[in-house]
Design a protein around this motif. Sequence first.
Motif, mmCIF file in Angstrom:
data_model
loop_
_atom_site.group_PDB
_atom_site.id
_atom_site.type_symbol
_atom_site.label_atom_id
_atom_site.label_comp_id
_atom_site.label_asym_id
_atom_site.label_seq_id
_atom_site.Cartn_x
_atom_site.Cartn_y
_atom_site.Cartn_z
ATOM 1 N N SER A 74 0.838 -1.207 0.000
ATOM 2 C CA SER A 74 0.000 0.000 0.000
ATOM 3 C C SER A 74 0.871 1.254 0.000
ATOM 4 C CB SER A 74 -0.961 -0.002 1.186
ATOM 5 O OG SER A 74 -0.263 0.079 2.394
ATOM 6 N N LEU A 75 2.008 1.214 0.708
ATOM 7 C CA LEU A 75 2.922 2.366 0.677
ATOM 8 C C LEU A 75 3.562 2.535 -0.693
ATOM 9 C CD1 LEU A 75 4.668 2.264 4.169
ATOM 10 C CD2 LEU A 75 3.128 4.017 3.292
ATOM 11 N N LYS A 76 3.871 1.433 -1.357
ATOM 12 C CA LYS A 76 4.415 1.530 -2.722
ATOM 13 C C LYS A 76 3.405 2.212 -3.643
ATOM 14 C CE LYS A 76 7.649 -2.339 -3.064
ATOM 15 N NZ LYS A 76 7.917 -3.618 -3.753
ATOM 16 N N GLY A 77 2.146 1.804 -3.535
ATOM 17 C CA GLY A 77 1.100 2.422 -4.357
ATOM 18 C C GLY A 77 0.933 3.897 -4.051
ATOM 19 N N ALA A 78 0.986 4.248 -2.764
ATOM 20 C CA ALA A 78 0.864 5.661 -2.369
ATOM 21 C C ALA A 78 2.055 6.463 -2.873
ATOM 22 C CB ALA A 78 0.734 5.772 -0.855
ATOM 23 N N CYS A 79 3.251 5.893 -2.779
ATOM 24 C CA CYS A 79 4.453 6.581 -3.286
ATOM 25 C C CYS A 79 4.332 6.840 -4.780
ATOM 26 C CB CYS A 79 5.709 5.767 -3.008
ATOM 27 S SG CYS A 79 6.322 5.876 -1.325
ATOM 28 N N LEU A 80 3.898 5.824 -5.529
ATOM 29 C CA LEU A 80 3.750 5.993 -6.979
ATOM 30 C C LEU A 80 2.693 7.036 -7.316
ATOM 31 C CD1 LEU A 80 4.099 2.365 -8.366
ATOM 32 C CD2 LEU A 80 5.608 4.311 -8.781
ATOM 33 N N ALA A 81 1.590 7.052 -6.566
ATOM 34 C CA ALA A 81 0.536 8.040 -6.821
ATOM 35 C C ALA A 81 1.063 9.456 -6.593
ATOM 36 C CB ALA A 81 -0.671 7.765 -5.929
ATOM 37 N N ILE A 82 1.796 9.645 -5.518
ATOM 38 C CA ILE A 82 2.358 10.972 -5.233
ATOM 39 C C ILE A 82 3.426 11.335 -6.256
ATOM 40 C CG2 ILE A 82 3.785 12.249 -3.570
ATOM 41 C CD1 ILE A 82 2.020 10.939 -1.392
ATOM 42 N N MET A 83 4.234 10.364 -6.657
ATOM 43 C CA MET A 83 5.262 10.638 -7.665
ATOM 44 C C MET A 83 4.637 11.004 -9.014
ATOM 45 S SD MET A 83 8.287 10.598 -6.419
ATOM 46 C CE MET A 83 9.191 10.615 -7.952
ATOM 47 N N ARG A 84 3.486 10.429 -9.338
ATOM 48 C CA ARG A 84 2.819 10.801 -10.597
ATOM 49 C C ARG A 84 2.346 12.248 -10.556
ATOM 50 N NH1 ARG A 84 0.748 5.263 -10.246
ATOM 51 N NH2 ARG A 84 1.827 4.092 -11.855
ATOM 52 N N MET A 85 1.976 12.719 -9.356
ATOM 53 C CA MET A 85 1.561 14.120 -9.223
ATOM 54 C C MET A 85 2.768 15.045 -9.170
ATOM 55 S SD MET A 85 -1.670 14.057 -6.631
ATOM 56 C CE MET A 85 -0.962 12.984 -5.398
ATOM 57 N N GLN A 86 3.783 14.670 -8.408
ATOM 58 C CA GLN A 86 4.958 15.523 -8.199
ATOM 59 C C GLN A 86 5.942 15.445 -9.367
ATOM 60 O OE1 GLN A 86 5.779 17.358 -5.356
ATOM 61 N NE2 GLN A 86 4.045 16.768 -4.109
ATOM 62 N N ARG A 87 6.022 14.274 -9.999
ATOM 63 C CA ARG A 87 6.943 13.943 -11.090
ATOM 64 C C ARG A 87 8.377 13.815 -10.634
ATOM 65 N NH1 ARG A 87 4.960 17.316 -16.147
ATOM 66 N NH2 ARG A 87 7.133 17.911 -16.044
ATOM 67 N N VAL A 88 8.860 14.701 -9.775
ATOM 68 C CA VAL A 88 10.219 14.629 -9.250
ATOM 69 C C VAL A 88 10.143 14.913 -7.756
ATOM 70 C CG1 VAL A 88 12.517 15.645 -9.305
ATOM 71 C CG2 VAL A 88 11.224 15.435 -11.409
ATOM 72 N N ALA A 89 10.777 14.059 -6.940
ATOM 73 C CA ALA A 89 10.707 14.271 -5.496
ATOM 74 C C ALA A 89 11.797 13.496 -4.775
ATOM 75 C CB ALA A 89 9.341 13.842 -4.962
ATOM 76 N N THR A 90 12.060 13.928 -3.566
ATOM 77 C CA THR A 90 12.939 13.206 -2.652
ATOM 78 C C THR A 90 12.045 12.417 -1.695
ATOM 79 O OG1 THR A 90 12.953 15.010 -1.053
ATOM 80 C CG2 THR A 90 14.682 15.044 -2.750
ATOM 81 N N PRO A 91 12.607 11.459 -0.968
ATOM 82 C CA PRO A 91 11.793 10.743 0.019
ATOM 83 C C PRO A 91 11.152 11.676 1.047
ATOM 84 C CG PRO A 91 13.812 9.538 -0.371
ATOM 85 C CD PRO A 91 13.934 10.837 -1.107
ATOM 86 N N GLU A 92 11.844 12.748 1.414
ATOM 87 C CA GLU A 92 11.295 13.697 2.383
ATOM 88 C C GLU A 92 10.063 14.403 1.816
ATOM 89 O OE1 GLU A 92 14.613 13.670 1.496
ATOM 90 O OE2 GLU A 92 15.344 12.686 3.326
ATOM 91 N N ILE A 93 10.113 14.773 0.541
ATOM 92 C CA ILE A 93 8.977 15.444 -0.103
ATOM 93 C C ILE A 93 7.781 14.497 -0.172
ATOM 94 C CG2 ILE A 93 8.141 16.385 -2.295
ATOM 95 C CD1 ILE A 93 10.972 17.571 -2.701
ATOM 96 N N VAL A 94 8.031 13.233 -0.528
ATOM 97 C CA VAL A 94 6.953 12.241 -0.600
ATOM 98 C C VAL A 94 6.374 11.995 0.786
ATOM 99 C CG1 VAL A 94 6.415 9.825 -1.145
ATOM 100 C CG2 VAL A 94 7.833 11.160 -2.697
ATOM 101 N N HIS A 95 7.232 11.890 1.798
ATOM 102 C CA HIS A 95 6.789 11.681 3.184
ATOM 103 C C HIS A 95 5.891 12.832 3.632
ATOM 104 C CE1 HIS A 95 7.414 11.635 7.651
ATOM 105 N NE2 HIS A 95 7.105 10.372 7.440
#
Length: 179
Positions: free
Chosen positions: A53-74
Amino acid sequence: LKTLVTKKLIKKVPIKQRRGNEIYIGINFEPSPELDGGGLYKDGKLDPTIIESLKGACLAIMRMQRVATPEIVHDAMKKRGVLNFDVSSLQIGEIMASLFLDKHLMEVKSTGMGDYELIPAGENCYRIATGDGAARGPRIGGFASIPCGACPRISSCTPDGLISPSTCVYYTKWLNLDF
């Protein structure tokens, strides 16, 4: 110890670093995430459903952000209320590293420009992989693929000046690359 556990005065906490080892703490206390692994572990073992579920959430946020660090995703997960348990940005970084190994994300260095403007230049970050059906990488022109496109001295560069393409070590090195 068994008597104290049955009287619900203490509880057994498995330690994630040493399988089979456990400690006992007072029933009113919560173990440190360093001991039990925080929200990613259940009974001393990684919980695959939480990881997925965290992998899916990370991918969803990365699709919105396009570029991010782990801190930004967190931070984005916290703001959107995705995290209802304790997960550190370091653990999110481990999830993103696994997504990189699964070829869903690409690890890149920030240029500090365009899509990367929120991340300091030179810092490692992730972007969505082009084959993942999301953003097709940063939207930049062809000029950014040569050293001149990212050069901070481009405004001072002239053909006969002190800074010029004929004396530029980056441009020369780029021209000598084998493609």
